[in-house]
Design an enzyme around this catalytic site. Structure first.
Site, PDB file in Angstrom:
ATOM      1  N   GLY A 124       0.322  -4.567  10.364  1.00 42.71           N
ATOM      2  CA  GLY A 124       1.579  -4.224   9.720  1.00 42.71           C
ATOM      3  C   GLY A 124       1.657  -2.729   9.493  1.00 42.71           C
ATOM      4  O   GLY A 124       0.666  -2.095   9.123  1.00 42.71           O
ATOM      5  N   CYS A 166      -0.752   0.656   6.281  1.00 42.68           N
ATOM      6  CA  CYS A 166      -1.094  -0.243   7.386  1.00 42.68           C
ATOM      7  C   CYS A 166      -2.063  -1.310   6.891  1.00 42.68           C
ATOM      8  O   CYS A 166      -2.849  -1.077   5.971  1.00 42.68           O
ATOM      9  CB  CYS A 166      -1.772   0.516   8.528  1.00 42.68           C
ATOM     10  N   ASP A 167      -2.002  -2.461   7.529  1.00 38.05           N
ATOM     11  CA  ASP A 167      -2.986  -3.499   7.241  1.00 38.05           C
ATOM     12  C   ASP A 167      -3.120  -4.405   8.460  1.00 38.05           C
ATOM     13  O   ASP A 167      -2.125  -4.721   9.115  1.00 38.05           O
ATOM     14  CB  ASP A 167      -2.578  -4.334   6.024  1.00 38.05           C
ATOM     15  N   SER A 168      -4.351  -4.776   8.765  1.00 36.52           N
ATOM     16  CA  SER A 168      -4.612  -5.601   9.947  1.00 36.52           C
ATOM     17  C   SER A 168      -5.255  -6.926   9.566  1.00 36.52           C
ATOM     18  O   SER A 168      -6.100  -6.989   8.668  1.00 36.52           O
ATOM     19  CB  SER A 168      -5.546  -4.868  10.919  1.00 36.52           C
ATOM     20  N   LYS A 171       0.829  -1.209   0.000  1.00 39.38           N
ATOM     21  CA  LYS A 171       0.000   0.000   0.000  1.00 39.38           C
ATOM     22  C   LYS A 171       0.864   1.259   0.000  1.00 39.38           C
ATOM     23  O   LYS A 171       0.645   2.182  -0.791  1.00 39.38           O
ATOM     24  CB  LYS A 171      -0.913   0.012   1.230  1.00 39.38           C
TER      25      LYS A 171
END
Length: 203
Positions: free
Chosen positions: A113, A76-78, A57
């Site tokens: 992340g 960010c990624d969850s 991203k």
């Protein structure tokens, strides 16, 4: 980096929760949605997956921008790791319901992340925040009502901490912001690695 640089954070995420966390912390981030196809990314585990997605991203947005010494891009990624499976956003209401029937009364680990990149220096820093989430043993009726609200359909793991789902989380071990979608202490550390003062982003 030089002290007279005016820093600006670009958030490569459509998440209103992440933007809200930053805003509440005094950081007014510009939002640019990467539009990356998350389904194309494969990883061995939740930790690797969320970091790979965050990196993709941030780098996708960084590649679209003109060089500016003050611009920092955050991706960010969850995802939720639960009993050996990785739960991103549910595909539909049925999947969200099935997940909650498994998760209630049990615990999972929420991984977020974080990837930060500077447009001019090319410096990058990344890390994963992890928080253990203990879910309440909620009833079928509560699950049905929660899924019908639509909230769990748009979030990793099919739950939120800062919305309706907060009542269904008994306790957590770790940073609550990480569960919402962004760890501010972790962001501060990553910026420091790149020589960017966290407080320089305050408005």
């Amino acid at each position: 980096m030089e002290k007279d640089i005016v820093y600006r954070l670009i958030l490569a995420s459509a998440s209103p929760a992440r933007r809200g966390l930053l805003s509440a912390a005094g950081i007014e981030a510009d939002v640019m949605v990467s539009g990356v196809d998350e389904s194309t990314v494969e990883a061995a585990d939740a930790h690797s997956l969320c970091l790979a997605l965050a990196r993709m991203k941030a780098r996708t947005i960084a590649a679209q921008l003109n060089a500016d010494p003050g611009v920092v891009v955050l991706g960010c990624d969850s995802v939720l790791a639960f009993e050996g499976e990785v739960f991103g956003k549910p595909a539909n209401a049925e999947e969200a319901t099935a997940r909650w029937k498994r998760m209630r009364g049990r615990a999972g680990v929420l991984h977020t992340g974080h990837h930060v990149t500077s447009l001019v220096t090319g410096k990058q820093a990344e890390a994963v925040g992890t928080t253990t989430v203990h879910f309440a043993d909620i009833s079928d009726e509560e699950i049905a009502a929660y899924v019908a609200s639509g909230e769990p359909l748009h979030v990793a793991g099919s739950f939120t901490l800062d919305g309706r789902g907060g009542a269904f989380v008994e306790r957590i071990e770790g940073d609550p912001g990480n569960v919402i979608g962004l760890s501010l202490p972790l962001l501060r550390n990553l910026l420091a690695e790149m020589g960017v003062p966290y407080i320089a982003l305050w408005k």
